[in-house]
Design a protein around this motif. Structure first.
Motif, PDB file in Angstrom:
ATOM      1  N   ILE A   1       0.873  -1.180   0.000  1.00 44.36           N
ATOM      2  CA  ILE A   1       0.000   0.000   0.000  1.00 44.36           C
ATOM      3  C   ILE A   1       0.903   1.221   0.000  1.00 44.36           C
ATOM      4  CG2 ILE A   1      -1.799   1.252   1.258  1.00 44.36           C
ATOM      5  CD1 ILE A   1      -2.707  -1.480   2.374  1.00 44.36           C
ATOM      6  N   TYR A   2       0.897   1.945  -1.112  1.00 45.74           N
ATOM      7  CA  TYR A   2       1.797   3.091  -1.256  1.00 45.74           C
ATOM      8  C   TYR A   2       0.985   4.380  -1.425  1.00 45.74           C
ATOM      9  CZ  TYR A   2       5.887   0.046  -1.959  1.00 45.74           C
ATOM     10  OH  TYR A   2       6.898  -0.872  -1.795  1.00 45.74           O
ATOM     11  N   ASP A   3       1.275   5.343  -0.566  1.00 46.67           N
ATOM     12  CA  ASP A   3       0.598   6.638  -0.651  1.00 46.67           C
ATOM     13  C   ASP A   3       1.527   7.610  -1.380  1.00 46.67           C
ATOM     14  OD1 ASP A   3      -1.148   8.687  -0.298  1.00 46.67           O
ATOM     15  OD2 ASP A   3      -0.980   8.810   1.884  1.00 46.67           O
ATOM     16  N   GLU A   4       1.169   7.979  -2.571  1.00 46.25           N
ATOM     17  CA  GLU A   4       1.956   8.911  -3.394  1.00 46.25           C
ATOM     18  C   GLU A   4       3.437   8.512  -3.462  1.00 46.25           C
ATOM     19  OE1 GLU A   4       0.543  11.400  -4.977  1.00 46.25           O
ATOM     20  OE2 GLU A   4      -1.283  11.899  -3.874  1.00 46.25           O
ATOM     21  N   PRO A   5       3.747   7.364  -4.038  1.00 46.84           N
ATOM     22  CA  PRO A   5       5.158   6.926  -4.035  1.00 46.84           C
ATOM     23  C   PRO A   5       6.091   7.833  -4.839  1.00 46.84           C
ATOM     24  CG  PRO A   5       3.812   5.455  -5.357  1.00 46.84           C
ATOM     25  CD  PRO A   5       2.870   6.365  -4.674  1.00 46.84           C
ATOM     26  N   ALA A   6       5.549   8.563  -5.824  1.00 49.31           N
ATOM     27  CA  ALA A   6       6.419   9.395  -6.669  1.00 49.31           C
ATOM     28  C   ALA A   6       6.397  10.865  -6.258  1.00 49.31           C
ATOM     29  CB  ALA A   6       5.988   9.264  -8.126  1.00 49.31           C
ATOM     30  N   SER A   7       5.765  11.147  -5.117  1.00 50.94           N
ATOM     31  CA  SER A   7       5.603  12.541  -4.693  1.00 50.94           C
ATOM     32  C   SER A   7       6.950  13.184  -4.353  1.00 50.94           C
ATOM     33  CB  SER A   7       4.676  12.556  -3.478  1.00 50.94           C
ATOM     34  OG  SER A   7       4.713  13.791  -2.853  1.00 50.94           O
ATOM     35  N   GLY A   8       7.208  14.349  -4.959  1.00 52.08           N
ATOM     36  CA  GLY A   8       8.419  15.117  -4.653  1.00 52.08           C
ATOM     37  C   GLY A   8       9.704  14.514  -5.190  1.00 52.08           C
ATOM     38  N   ILE A   9       9.598  13.591  -6.134  1.00 50.11           N
ATOM     39  CA  ILE A   9      10.799  12.925  -6.667  1.00 50.11           C
ATOM     40  C   ILE A   9      11.102  13.466  -8.065  1.00 50.11           C
ATOM     41  CG2 ILE A   9      11.795  10.661  -7.215  1.00 50.11           C
ATOM     42  CD1 ILE A   9      11.028  10.616  -4.398  1.00 50.11           C
ATOM     43  N   ASP A  10      12.387  13.596  -8.378  1.00 43.87           N
ATOM     44  CA  ASP A  10      12.760  14.083  -9.717  1.00 43.87           C
ATOM     45  C   ASP A  10      12.498  12.984 -10.761  1.00 43.87           C
ATOM     46  OD1 ASP A  10      14.997  12.306  -9.867  1.00 43.87           O
ATOM     47  OD2 ASP A  10      16.116  13.678  -8.588  1.00 43.87           O
ATOM     48  N   PRO A  11      12.508  13.341 -12.071  1.00 43.83           N
ATOM     49  CA  PRO A  11      12.148  12.351 -13.113  1.00 43.83           C
ATOM     50  C   PRO A  11      12.986  11.075 -13.063  1.00 43.83           C
ATOM     51  CG  PRO A  11      12.233  14.542 -14.053  1.00 43.83           C
ATOM     52  CD  PRO A  11      12.724  14.674 -12.656  1.00 43.83           C
ATOM     53  N   VAL A  12      14.293  11.217 -12.761  1.00 45.67           N
ATOM     54  CA  VAL A  12      15.148  10.016 -12.701  1.00 45.67           C
ATOM     55  C   VAL A  12      14.692   9.117 -11.549  1.00 45.67           C
ATOM     56  CG1 VAL A  12      17.521   9.169 -12.412  1.00 45.67           C
ATOM     57  CG2 VAL A  12      17.106  11.298 -13.662  1.00 45.67           C
ATOM     58  N   GLY A  13      14.454   9.735 -10.400  1.00 46.72           N
ATOM     59  CA  GLY A  13      13.991   8.994  -9.224  1.00 46.72           C
ATOM     60  C   GLY A  13      12.655   8.320  -9.502  1.00 46.72           C
ATOM     61  N   ARG A  14      11.766   9.042 -10.195  1.00 46.37           N
ATOM     62  CA  ARG A  14      10.440   8.474 -10.525  1.00 46.37           C
ATOM     63  C   ARG A  14      10.587   7.246 -11.419  1.00 46.37           C
ATOM     64  NH1 ARG A  14       8.206  13.785 -10.944  1.00 46.37           N
ATOM     65  NH2 ARG A  14       8.435  13.760 -13.188  1.00 46.37           N
ATOM     66  N   PHE A  15      11.502   7.366 -12.383  1.00 46.61           N
ATOM     67  CA  PHE A  15      11.739   6.248 -13.303  1.00 46.61           C
ATOM     68  C   PHE A  15      12.219   5.022 -12.519  1.00 46.61           C
ATOM     69  CE2 PHE A  15      14.694   3.782 -15.910  1.00 46.61           C
ATOM     70  CZ  PHE A  15      13.878   3.442 -16.974  1.00 46.61           C
ATOM     71  N   GLU A  16      13.166   5.271 -11.601  1.00 46.57           N
ATOM     72  CA  GLU A  16      13.730   4.155 -10.826  1.00 46.57           C
ATOM     73  C   GLU A  16      12.675   3.522  -9.912  1.00 46.57           C
ATOM     74  OE1 GLU A  16      17.087   5.866  -8.903  1.00 46.57           O
ATOM     75  OE2 GLU A  16      18.354   5.714 -10.688  1.00 46.57           O
ATOM     76  N   ILE A  17      11.869   4.374  -9.301  1.00 51.27           N
ATOM     77  CA  ILE A  17      10.822   3.846  -8.402  1.00 51.27           C
ATOM     78  C   ILE A  17       9.790   3.043  -9.213  1.00 51.27           C
ATOM     79  CG2 ILE A  17       8.847   4.578  -6.962  1.00 51.27           C
ATOM     80  CD1 ILE A  17      10.825   6.639  -5.729  1.00 51.27           C
TER      81      ILE A  17
END
Lengths: 255, 247
Positions: free
Chosen positions: B163-179
């Motif tokens: 259960i993930y609440d906004e896992p990509a919140s506040g992350i840069d594009p590279v971080g979002r890609f990795e997540i």
């Protein structure tokens, strides 16, 4: 429960103010003992009396410092989400937190206790004091702080931090002098409604004077077995009462 | 199919004690999450996503309605052995290092031995790419690494439901890609993921199913492919649904 308790101790040790409190109290004791020449019974007695009087104050500081933010800080900072999303019940979490707080307070009492014991033991006046009585005086002072920890946690659930601290200090003082209030009420008008209310209060509110064995330790007064077992029983019952109240508050709390 | 989360007529309102006014956070929300799905609950800020997640995890109680998670009540702490949770913000103990923080969470899962816990920690930090920061204090970590730590702690117990609440919140594009890559890998391992987000392109790339929530009401719940039949992207569809609801 144990990991939570360990975390509380780790946090207490890593917070610098905790170190400051211990160093400050050691400094007070050092100054006090340097002005009490060994070999003089009365001065050893005064130093012991002062040490046993300052111990609850130090204990109260540490208890206030540890317990006002003990659970509410986790709730406000939302750290509690990551703890309670693991297989741990709210009750185990509460018990773990309180256990950690008790052990943090115990650490202070342990250090201070050893200093007091050493002082009496090496003072040359050992024959005038009972180390057993001094132990029970220190132990019950610690027990008092365990009770205060539960009271503070309960108060911190619905009061802002500053108010909780103020009310906790007031409660501590009141728990010590409440029997005097009742005596005064009984003397002034034994059959009034006010006296009846005081009587109810008397039985509901904890009486910390049960735990005060300072006179027995300092003046070597007789210490009956009942003066140990009764406060232990009374204190344990009160401890569980406040633990239950805190548990109800935590279960009802929306996080 | 096996239903991991079942929400029936979930209603949550808060009473303002001073003004005596009632604010409805979620209104009669019903949905089911089946095993193997990547379900994205999308909606603007304040639409009721986090409230729903909090109720699923038992942090708040519904004003009315029923919630069942892994066949149990949200208040049953034993269910958490099979769940991994990542909150929106990084709520960690900043006086600890990553290793100490993971050891603490691991201890709550009651690993049989210290060695088993160490092996698991080594595994999750490798997977999330924070191995080099293992002895770094949490207070010194970047936002992206905190999120990686969040994912690491959420998979320590090898959960079947994440259960993930906004896992990509506040992350840069590279971080979002990795997540996104980590989440895709976890899904391939057979884990069910329930996540909330207001970052629609992320949801579109990752989720198999979505729910659209606005002002506490669930406007759509179902397969992403079923919603996206007219060649429009999710953002456009989402805006259309919002406009039609506000009319």
């Amino acid at each position: 429960m144990i990991p939570v308790a360990k975390l509380v101790i780790k946090e207490s040790i890593r917070k610098k103010i905790y170190h400051f409190l211990i160093i400050f109290s050691l400094l007070i004791l050092f100054v006090l003992y340097s002005y009490s020449p060994f070999g003089v019974k009365q001065q050893t007695k005064t130093a012991l009396d002062f040490s046993l009087s300052i111990l609850p104050l130090l204990g109260l500081f540490v208890t206030l410092f540890t317990c006002t933010t003990l659970i509410m800080d986790d709730i406000k900072s939302k750290k509690i989400y990551l703890i309670l999303s693991k297989p741990i019940s709210r009750f185990s979490y509460l018990c773990g937190k309180l256990l950690g707080a008790y052990l943090s307070i115990f650490l202070v009492y342990f250090i201070m206790g050893i200093i007091i014991f050493c002082f009496v033991y090496f003072s040359g006046m050992r024959q005038f004091f009972s180390l057993t009585k001094i132990f029970w005086a220190i132990f019950f002072s610690f027990f008092e702080m365990m009770l205060m920890a539960n009271v503070i946690v309960c108060l911190a659930f619905f009061l802002p931090q500053g108010t909780a601290i103020s009310l906790s200090i007031f409660s501590y003082l009141f728990f010590h002098i409440k029997s005097n209030f009742l005596k005064y009420a009984l003397l002034s008008n034994p059959n009034s409604v006010k006296t009846f209310i005081w009587k109810i209060f008397y039985y509901i509110i904890p009486d910390f004077e049960y735990f005060n064995l300072r006179d027995q330790a300092v003046h070597n007064f007789v210490l009956k077995n009942s003066q140990i077992y009764m406060p232990l029983l009374y204190g344990t019952a009160t401890l569980f009462l406040f633990l239950t109240i805190a548990a109800i508050f935590l279960y009802r709390k929306e996080l | 199919m096996c239903t991991l989360i079942r929400i029936t007529d979930f209603y949550k309102s808060y009473l303002n004690k001073f003004t005596k006014t009632k604010r409805i956070a979620v209104e009669n929300l019903s949905l089911e999450i089946e095993k193997g799905q990547i379900y994205g609950l999308i909606g603007p800020n304040g639409s009721g996503k986090t409230t729903t997640i909090k109720a699923i995890l038992g942090f708040i109680k519904p004003s009315s309605g029923q919630i069942e998670i892994l066949g149990k009540s949200p208040l049953d702490s034993k269910k958490n052995r099979r769940i991994g949770f990542l909150p929106e913000e990084s709520y960690y103990h900043d006086f600890l290092t990553i290793k100490e923080q993971l050891e603490f969470y691991g201890a709550l899962y009651n690993f049989p031995t210290k060695k088993a816990l160490d092996i698991k920690i080594a595994e999750v930090i490798e997977l999330t790419g924070i191995k080099q920061y293992i002895n770094t204090f949490i207070s010194e970590l970047s936002r992206g690494n905190l999120q990686r730590l969040g994912i690491a702690q959420s998979i320590m117990n090898d959960p079947e439901l994440l259960i993930y609440d906004e896992p990509a919140s506040g992350i840069d594009p590279v971080g979002r890609f990795e997540i996104r890559k980590i989440l895709t890998d976890l899904s391939r391992e057979g884990k069910t993921i329930f996540m909330s987000s207001h970052f629609l392109p992320e949801v579109e790339k990752l989720c198999t199913h979505i729910g659209i929530i606005l002002n506490g009401k669930l406007l759509y719940s179902g397969k992403l492919s079923d919603l996206n039949t007219e060649g429009k992207d999710l953002e456009e569809k989402f805006m259309n649904l919002m406009r039609s609801d506000s009319k």
